[in-house]
Write an enzyme that holds these catalytic residues in place. Structure first.
Site, PDB file in Angstrom:
ATOM      1  N   ASN A   5     171.932  21.458 -27.473  1.00 17.27           N
ATOM      2  CA  ASN A   5     173.290  20.305 -27.029  1.00 17.27           C
ATOM      3  C   ASN A   5     174.413  20.305 -26.861  1.00 17.27           C
ATOM      4  OD1 ASN A   5     174.055  17.374 -26.485  1.00 17.27           O
ATOM      5  ND2 ASN A   5     173.982  17.032 -28.688  1.00 17.27           N
ATOM      6  N   GLY A   6     175.100  20.224 -26.013  1.00 20.93           N
ATOM      7  CA  GLY A   6     176.187  20.318 -25.443  1.00 20.93           C
ATOM      8  C   GLY A   6     176.549  21.075 -24.199  1.00 20.93           C
ATOM      9  N   LYS A  52     167.170  -2.027 -16.668  1.00 25.07           N
ATOM     10  CA  LYS A  52     167.883  -1.557 -16.995  1.00 25.07           C
ATOM     11  C   LYS A  52     167.972  -0.670 -15.417  1.00 25.07           C
ATOM     12  CE  LYS A  52     171.198   0.761 -18.230  1.00 25.07           C
ATOM     13  NZ  LYS A  52     172.832   0.065 -18.487  1.00 25.07           N
ATOM     14  N   GLU A  82     174.094 -11.944 -18.756  1.00 25.48           N
ATOM     15  CA  GLU A  82     173.581 -11.427 -18.930  1.00 25.48           C
ATOM     16  C   GLU A  82     172.547 -11.596 -20.271  1.00 25.48           C
ATOM     17  OE1 GLU A  82     173.047  -7.204 -16.923  1.00 25.48           O
ATOM     18  OE2 GLU A  82     175.452  -7.486 -17.144  1.00 25.48           O
ATOM     19  N   ARG A  89     168.445   9.747 -27.392  1.00 28.03           N
ATOM     20  CA  ARG A  89     169.926  10.621 -26.521  1.00 28.03           C
ATOM     21  C   ARG A  89     169.083  11.252 -25.448  1.00 28.03           C
ATOM     22  NH1 ARG A  89     172.897  12.066 -30.577  1.00 28.03           N
ATOM     23  NH2 ARG A  89     173.707  13.814 -30.062  1.00 28.03           N
ATOM     24  N   LYS A 125     178.659  -9.956 -17.990  1.00 25.16           N
ATOM     25  CA  LYS A 125     177.891  -9.640 -18.979  1.00 25.16           C
ATOM     26  C   LYS A 125     177.823 -10.543 -20.603  1.00 25.16           C
ATOM     27  CE  LYS A 125     177.663  -6.432 -18.909  1.00 25.16           C
ATOM     28  NZ  LYS A 125     177.288  -5.322 -17.430  1.00 25.16           N
ATOM     29  N   TRP A 149     169.012  15.054 -21.580  1.00 31.97           N
ATOM     30  CA  TRP A 149     169.837  14.261 -20.885  1.00 31.97           C
ATOM     31  C   TRP A 149     170.411  15.086 -20.126  1.00 31.97           C
ATOM     32  CZ3 TRP A 149     169.762   9.583 -19.330  1.00 31.97           C
ATOM     33  CH2 TRP A 149     170.343   9.032 -18.855  1.00 31.97           C
ATOM     34  N   CYS A 162     171.537  14.511 -25.481  1.00 30.80           N
ATOM     35  CA  CYS A 162     170.209  15.542 -25.986  1.00 30.80           C
ATOM     36  C   CYS A 162     169.893  15.338 -27.209  1.00 30.80           C
ATOM     37  CB  CYS A 162     169.637  17.085 -25.200  1.00 30.80           C
ATOM     38  SG  CYS A 162     170.776  17.161 -23.506  1.00 30.80           S
ATOM     39  N   GLU A 188     182.777  -9.235 -13.830  1.00 33.48           N
ATOM     40  CA  GLU A 188     181.818  -8.254 -15.391  1.00 33.48           C
ATOM     41  C   GLU A 188     182.040  -9.487 -16.167  1.00 33.48           C
ATOM     42  OE1 GLU A 188     180.114  -5.424 -16.672  1.00 33.48           O
ATOM     43  OE2 GLU A 188     181.058  -6.483 -14.746  1.00 33.48           O
ATOM     44  N   HIS A 223     190.439 -24.502  -4.967  1.00 30.63           N
ATOM     45  CA  HIS A 223     189.561 -24.850  -4.021  1.00 30.63           C
ATOM     46  C   HIS A 223     187.983 -25.251  -3.692  1.00 30.63           C
ATOM     47  CE1 HIS A 223     192.817 -22.962  -1.860  1.00 30.63           C
ATOM     48  NE2 HIS A 223     193.254 -21.918  -2.755  1.00 30.63           N
TER      49      HIS A 223
END
Ligand code: AGP
Length: 594
Positions: A97-98, A589, A474, A27, A471, A71, A2, A467, A490
């Site tokens: 925060n934590g 996103k 994208e 954050r 990346k 968050w 956060c 993947e 093939h």
């Protein structure tokens, strides 16, 4: 993760708190709030972005205040769970925060002593503990409260009739911004750079009192000096911690993300999600559904599960799964969905729930729709991911899958012990790949000249080929394809040639010899070949045009080190091509439409 902020000075606190919070939204941004001392403590908080909060909140006249942008980790985003949190008297306000690991015991104890709790958060125990210990010395009360708390924290406390802010730091960042007859406290420098570039970085174990003219920091009861630094960054640079893009910053956060995600689940037995279904019914098979990068994590999960659980695993692309007409059998399903809001995956989850399946969501967002549809939810602890292209959330998903499977593994004790040992070393192995960045930058410069690139892998690294290609696609707009290495002959062989470089992921497992053969076949058709392989592999040195070396790990963990190298390769290739790396064209996103 956060963002917290505090202000004490001669000027109105509210606007400074809101401006600083807006700078900290990278954050966390699921809810926010402020508290200002106007005689009493006035609080305004809601599940909105900071800008909206600024528009909606009443004007609080006061020169001392605190703020928070959230968050969520404990308690879904809601108005009551947003910070600041108050004690029973309403005179003590706290932002934090934590994570407080023992908050449940503390809450039960305080409730038995007559304290009333209004939120589901871990943080709310702090103002109540301070209230319990307050005897006229606010810093002393915080010190006493901290001796009861287990976990990580950056805390700012204010109290009516106390012209000071009291702060403490352990395992979460906290800085003090120095002004003229005013001081700022914040999670990170972006929050204060509009007002000052003079900062003090607090250290773990520090507790302090901040007034408009003075700062006193103690450690273990002894006053300590903390050096003043001049910040040379712009606000934007600071939000990215000096990295040019969030994508690169998030790649470099992965050692910490691995520690956080594994730390949560291996530290607190209570948090272990009891896949009752697996233990009691002795599950015969597993179904996994996901999209995009999360689908690739599910494919890696399939290899891990089939090897360590010895059960057949089905992995389905959610958007396809939703149009299968066959009846769904009662089963356990894992839905991997970092945002918690991807429409295709949510639809599949609903279908599975309606069919009576136990649906377990692996998500990075507390309180997201996925966590509400799922029968059980396992949270990855990657923190907010800003760059559209997923990196650290993919890594956190892999960690949850490793932990989940190893918790139920049927492998022999010796194998399991060595895997657990190696799991704990993964942060340093990933750091080794990150430290090898310069080598990768050279190959990226070379790759940036091409418009078509193939990635190949075998076994547990086939999903990593997919993947790696995703990346590169994208963020660099190169047409990249991932293939199971054995599939090239093939058909795709037809596209090989000097204009189509191939990146081959070479693992030292039962696929090794077959991969060497594939590499020879590719070289014979004129394609440039970059191999991703463990250091000291002579056979590959002879065959490949260039090699990206990764540290040696057990094959089951090779996706972890290999994907970091491919994330860096994609980043520097895109950078060479001048692409808008964090916010690529045509992408979002979180894909909330079918
Ligand atoms: C990955 O870089 C992309 N952002 C995209 O493929 C993403 O993985 C996909 O949309 C799934 O998102 P989710 O994990 O939030 O469901």
């Amino acid at each position: 993760m956060c963002g917290i902020i505090g202000y004490i000075g001669d000027r109105q606190a509210q606007s400074r708190l809101l401006k600083g919070l807006a700078r900290l939204e990278y954050r966390g941004y699921d809810s926010c709030g402020i508290a200002v001392v106007t005689g009493g403590v006035e609080v305004y908080k809601d599940t909105v972005r900071v800008e909206a909060l600024g528009k909606a909140s009443p004007r609080f006249k006061g020169t001392m205040g605190i703020g928070h942008t959230r968050w969520a980790t404990h308690g879904a985003p809601s108005q009551v769970n947003a910070h600041p949190h108050l004690d029973c008297t309403g005179n003590i306000a706290v932002v934090h925060n934590g994570v407080i690991n023992n908050y449940q015991e503390l809450r039960n104890q305080l409730t038995s002593e007559g304290h009333n709790f209004t939120s589901e958060t871990d943080t709310e125990v702090i103002p109540h503990l301070i209230e319990k210990y307050y005897d006229g010395n606010l810093m002393g009360a915080l010190q006493a409260a901290l001796s009861d708390i287990e976990g990580s924290y950056a805390i700012i406390v204010l109290m009516t009739d106390e012209p000071k802010l009291v702060v403490a730091k352990k395992d979460s960042p906290l800085i003090i911004g120095l002004g003229d007859r005013e001081n700022y406290i914040a999670s990170d420098v972006p929050a204060i750079l509009d007002y000052t570039d003079r900062v003090i970085y607090l250290e773990d174990g520090d507790i302090g009192v901040v007034t408009r003219n003075d700062i006193r920091i103690e450690r273990d009861g002894i006053e300590v000096d903390r050096e003043e630094h001049k910040v040379l960054w712009t606000v934007e640079e600071a939000q990215k911690a000096g990295y040019e893009h969030f994508f690169l910053k998030e790649i470099h956060e992965q050692p910490k993300v691995i520690r956080n995600t594994l730390g949560d689940y291996t530290r607190d037995a209570e948090l272990v999600v009891d896949l009752a279904g697996i233990r009691d019914t002795g599950i015969e098979s597993m179904l996994m559904i996901a999209c995009g990068t999360s689908f690739h994590a599910a494919l890696v999960g399939k290899y891990i599960m089939e090897e360590l659980l010895k059960i057949p695993v089905r992995v389905e692309i959610a958007s396809e799964f939703n149009y299968y007409s066959h009846t769904l059998v009662k089963n356990i399903a894992l839905a991997i969905i970092q945002s918690g809001e991807t429409a295709d995956t949510l639809k599949a989850m609903k279908r599975l729930r309606e069919a009576g399946c136990q649906v377990i969501a692996i998500t990075n967002v507390v309180g997201s729709t996925a966590s509400r549809i799922a029968s059980q939810t396992i949270y990855t602890r990657a923190g907010p991911e800003i760059s559209v292209a997923a990196t650290k959330t993919f890594m956190a998903q892999l960690m949850v899958l490793y932990w989940l499977v190893m918790s139920y593994s049927k492998a022999d004790a010796r194998r399991l012990t060595s895997l657990l040992m190696e799991l704990r070393q993964l942060p340093s192995k990933v750091q080794q790949v990150l430290d090898n960045e310069t080598e990768i930058i050279e190959y990226a410069k070379y790759l940036s000249k091409y418009e078509d690139v193939f990635f190949i892998g075998r076994g547990i690294n086939y999903p990593i080929a997919l993947e790696g290609a995703l990346k590169l696609k994208e963020i660099s707009y190169i047409h990249a394809e991932g293939y199971a290495a054995g599939e090239l002959k093939h058909g795709p062989f037809a596209l090989l040639g000097s204009n189509t470089p191939v990146i081959a992921i070479v693992a030292r497992d039962n696929t090794y010899e077959a991969m060497l053969t594939n590499i020879k076949e590719i070289k014979a058709r004129g394609s440039p070949l970059i191999a991703l392989a463990e250091e000291g592999n002579e056979a590959i040195e002879e065959l490949a045009d260039s090699i990206i070396t990764v540290p040696r790990v057990d094959t089951i963990f090779s996706p972890v080190v290999n994907i970091v190298a491919l994330q860096l390769l994609a980043y520097y290739t895109a950078k060479e091509r001048g692409c808008p790396i964090d916010f690529p064209r045509n992408l979002a996103k979180s894909v909330t439409v079918e």
